[in-house]
Design a protein around this motif. Sequence first.
Motif, mmCIF file in Angstrom:
data_model
loop_
_atom_site.group_PDB
_atom_site.id
_atom_site.type_symbol
_atom_site.label_atom_id
_atom_site.label_comp_id
_atom_site.label_asym_id
_atom_site.label_seq_id
_atom_site.Cartn_x
_atom_site.Cartn_y
_atom_site.Cartn_z
ATOM 1 N N PRO A 36 45.521 31.620 39.481
ATOM 2 C CA PRO A 36 46.117 32.384 40.529
ATOM 3 C C PRO A 36 47.122 33.440 40.022
ATOM 4 O O PRO A 36 47.810 33.172 39.150
ATOM 5 C CB PRO A 36 46.885 31.202 41.286
ATOM 6 N N CYS A 37 47.150 34.470 41.031
ATOM 7 C CA CYS A 37 48.300 35.723 40.529
ATOM 8 C C CYS A 37 49.672 34.998 40.653
ATOM 9 O O CYS A 37 50.072 34.549 41.734
ATOM 10 C CB CYS A 37 47.814 36.833 41.519
ATOM 11 N N PRO A 38 50.185 35.172 39.450
ATOM 12 C CA PRO A 38 51.858 34.810 39.569
ATOM 13 C C PRO A 38 52.618 35.575 40.633
ATOM 14 O O PRO A 38 52.429 36.764 41.152
ATOM 15 C CB PRO A 38 52.248 35.132 38.118
ATOM 16 N N ARG A 39 53.489 34.914 41.204
ATOM 17 C CA ARG A 39 54.164 35.449 42.325
ATOM 18 C C ARG A 39 54.933 36.742 41.979
ATOM 19 O O ARG A 39 55.033 37.812 42.447
ATOM 20 C CB ARG A 39 55.223 34.427 42.824
ATOM 21 N N GLU A 40 55.534 36.830 40.783
ATOM 22 C CA GLU A 40 56.387 38.044 40.295
ATOM 23 C C GLU A 40 55.218 39.155 40.299
ATOM 24 O O GLU A 40 55.923 40.082 40.564
ATOM 25 C CB GLU A 40 56.964 37.793 38.972
ATOM 26 N N TRP A 41 54.056 38.884 39.633
ATOM 27 C CA TRP A 41 53.098 40.176 40.004
ATOM 28 C C TRP A 41 52.707 40.567 41.209
ATOM 29 O O TRP A 41 52.972 41.841 41.485
ATOM 30 C CB TRP A 41 51.698 39.637 39.334
ATOM 31 N N LEU A 42 52.947 39.954 42.274
ATOM 32 C CA LEU A 42 52.735 40.537 43.694
ATOM 33 C C LEU A 42 54.070 40.926 44.122
ATOM 34 O O LEU A 42 54.013 42.030 44.914
ATOM 35 C CB LEU A 42 52.473 39.075 44.539
ATOM 36 N N ILE A 75 44.181 30.127 52.867
ATOM 37 C CA ILE A 75 44.272 31.440 52.644
ATOM 38 C C ILE A 75 45.055 32.105 51.569
ATOM 39 O O ILE A 75 44.727 32.738 50.736
ATOM 40 C CB ILE A 75 44.560 32.304 53.801
ATOM 41 N N ARG A 76 46.532 31.393 51.732
ATOM 42 C CA ARG A 76 47.347 31.812 50.423
ATOM 43 C C ARG A 76 46.703 31.616 49.193
ATOM 44 O O ARG A 76 46.712 32.355 48.340
ATOM 45 C CB ARG A 76 48.780 31.141 50.771
ATOM 46 N N ASP A 77 46.134 30.374 48.838
ATOM 47 C CA ASP A 77 45.515 30.031 47.629
ATOM 48 C C ASP A 77 44.423 30.788 47.225
ATOM 49 O O ASP A 77 43.961 31.097 45.913
ATOM 50 C CB ASP A 77 45.145 28.638 47.796
ATOM 51 N N ARG A 78 43.698 31.125 48.134
ATOM 52 C CA ARG A 78 42.448 31.967 48.066
ATOM 53 C C ARG A 78 42.667 33.455 47.507
ATOM 54 O O ARG A 78 42.387 34.067 46.678
ATOM 55 C CB ARG A 78 41.695 32.205 49.540
ATOM 56 N N VAL A 79 43.778 33.907 48.080
ATOM 57 C CA VAL A 79 44.038 35.304 47.944
ATOM 58 C C VAL A 79 44.931 35.385 46.460
ATOM 59 O O VAL A 79 44.804 36.543 45.902
ATOM 60 C CB VAL A 79 44.880 35.970 49.028
ATOM 61 N N HIS A 81 44.057 33.668 44.144
ATOM 62 C CA HIS A 81 42.985 33.656 42.972
ATOM 63 C C HIS A 81 42.226 34.992 43.178
ATOM 64 O O HIS A 81 41.592 35.431 42.069
ATOM 65 C CB HIS A 81 41.900 32.370 43.477
ATOM 66 N N THR A 82 41.850 35.517 44.221
ATOM 67 C CA THR A 82 41.193 36.836 44.215
ATOM 68 C C THR A 82 41.914 37.905 43.669
ATOM 69 O O THR A 82 41.455 38.785 43.030
ATOM 70 C CB THR A 82 40.793 37.131 45.651
ATOM 71 N N ASN A 83 43.312 37.788 43.777
ATOM 72 C CA ASN A 83 44.132 39.198 43.065
ATOM 73 C C ASN A 83 44.160 38.558 41.649
ATOM 74 O O ASN A 83 43.963 39.379 40.912
ATOM 75 C CB ASN A 83 45.328 38.899 43.647
ATOM 76 N N GLY A 84 44.044 37.507 41.169
ATOM 77 C CA GLY A 84 44.006 37.107 39.795
ATOM 78 C C GLY A 84 42.616 37.536 39.353
ATOM 79 O O GLY A 84 42.510 37.724 38.013
ATOM 80 N N GLY A 85 41.770 37.500 40.050
ATOM 81 C CA GLY A 85 40.175 37.725 39.743
ATOM 82 C C GLY A 85 40.166 39.369 39.482
ATOM 83 O O GLY A 85 39.313 39.578 38.410
ATOM 84 N N THR A 86 40.950 40.049 40.228
ATOM 85 C CA THR A 86 40.548 41.637 39.529
ATOM 86 C C THR A 86 41.209 41.792 38.502
ATOM 87 O O THR A 86 40.820 42.684 37.788
ATOM 88 C CB THR A 86 41.455 42.398 40.720
ATOM 89 N N TRP A 87 42.533 41.281 37.913
ATOM 90 C CA TRP A 87 43.046 41.395 36.745
ATOM 91 C C TRP A 87 42.202 40.807 35.648
ATOM 92 O O TRP A 87 42.064 41.515 34.750
ATOM 93 C CB TRP A 87 44.440 40.476 36.838
ATOM 94 N N LEU A 88 41.723 39.766 36.002
ATOM 95 C CA LEU A 88 40.778 39.189 34.866
ATOM 96 C C LEU A 88 39.790 39.971 34.738
ATOM 97 O O LEU A 88 39.133 40.169 33.526
ATOM 98 C CB LEU A 88 40.191 37.705 35.292
ATOM 99 N N ALA A 89 39.077 40.514 35.947
ATOM 100 C CA ALA A 89 37.593 41.446 35.441
ATOM 101 C C ALA A 89 38.225 42.623 34.591
ATOM 102 O O ALA A 89 37.353 43.048 34.009
ATOM 103 C CB ALA A 89 37.475 41.777 37.092
ATOM 104 N N ALA A 90 39.243 43.029 34.768
ATOM 105 C CA ALA A 90 39.712 44.210 34.115
ATOM 106 C C ALA A 90 39.623 43.949 32.631
ATOM 107 O O ALA A 90 39.409 44.602 31.599
ATOM 108 C CB ALA A 90 41.153 44.850 34.433
ATOM 109 N N GLN A 91 40.370 42.725 32.405
ATOM 110 C CA GLN A 91 40.375 42.291 31.052
ATOM 111 C C GLN A 91 39.084 42.095 30.308
ATOM 112 O O GLN A 91 38.990 42.423 29.196
ATOM 113 C CB GLN A 91 41.181 40.970 30.992
ATOM 114 N N LEU A 92 38.192 41.646 31.127
ATOM 115 C CA LEU A 92 36.752 41.321 30.812
ATOM 116 C C LEU A 92 36.012 42.662 30.440
ATOM 117 O O LEU A 92 35.355 42.957 29.506
ATOM 118 C CB LEU A 92 35.930 40.349 31.556
ATOM 119 N N ALA A 93 36.409 43.726 31.303
ATOM 120 C CA ALA A 93 35.678 44.874 31.225
ATOM 121 C C ALA A 93 36.264 45.833 30.081
ATOM 122 O O ALA A 93 35.437 46.325 29.314
ATOM 123 C CB ALA A 93 36.262 45.929 32.434
ATOM 124 N N MET A 94 37.440 45.461 29.522
ATOM 125 C CA MET A 94 38.037 46.032 28.407
ATOM 126 C C MET A 94 37.350 45.345 27.152
ATOM 127 O O MET A 94 37.048 45.957 26.050
ATOM 128 C CB MET A 94 39.490 45.767 28.219
#
Length: 290
Positions: A36-42, A75-79, A81-94
């Motif tokens: 899950p995306c950390p609160r401070e990132w949001l 919904i809170r928990d879902r979003v 994780h989906t926000n964390g997913g974009t950060w993770l996708a960027a890490q994997l893309a690199m």
Amino acid sequence: MAPQPARGTFKFDKYMLVMEALRESGAAMTEHSPDPCPREWLEAVHDPAYVEEVFTANVPRDKERRIGFPVTERIRDRVRHTNGGTWLAAQLAMQHGYAANSAAGSHHALANTGAGYCVFNDLAVASNRLIAQGDAGRILIVDLDVHQGDGTASLTAGREDIFTLSLHAEKNFPVRKARSNLDLSLRDGLDDDDYMETLAKHLPDVFDTFSPDLVLYQAGVDPHIDDKLGRLALSDEGLAQRDRFVVREARRRGIPIASALGGGYGDDQREVGARHARSMIAMADENAKS
């Protein structure tokens, strides 16, 4: 699974159907589960008071109406994780050249409210975090959803290290457009050839003048001719051509690219899910050629 909204066009089961279509395709892939995306990132991008409303599932009704569904704890928990997913996708893309988030692309969320089925703006949040932690110096956000990426443009306005490009239907949502670094507004009913002519005219120049070292791609499939909320007329082949072109332009310059799901709407949710899956498979195939 999060509950579906009582009204509206958004269907949460689309995400499950996308994964089913990917698994049934036989395409080679590795699945990852994001944290899950950390609160401070949001809170670095969104108003902390709004983040608190979401985290406590206490979003005012007027904001929920603007989002399009109730913001529950699920919904809170879902979003997160989906926000964390974009950060993770960027890490994997690199690491691999290309990676996909099978959700998110929530480009309408603004600083103090969600909008248009978007709660938090994963594109802006991930971009801000990737730059802050030194993973990227300059990020290009390519938004090819049929709707303008107004939230992303607003949240990154004035930043010299993030460039936003939005190619969208001129007469579609939102009525009041924000100002991206480059907005390309398209007439209703635009077909494959004219769409690709516009994209090919502008995207390479953006790469060459901005010189990003990472691309986040909002790969909405709602420009499709059969999309319930789209006003364009791309075919299946047109969407594949679009996606392959974006990946090819990034990878031939040695730039990693991560995609997020974006919009796609219709009564047949299985077909919409398959459309998203074909998009990701086309991008992965193009990356494999690089």
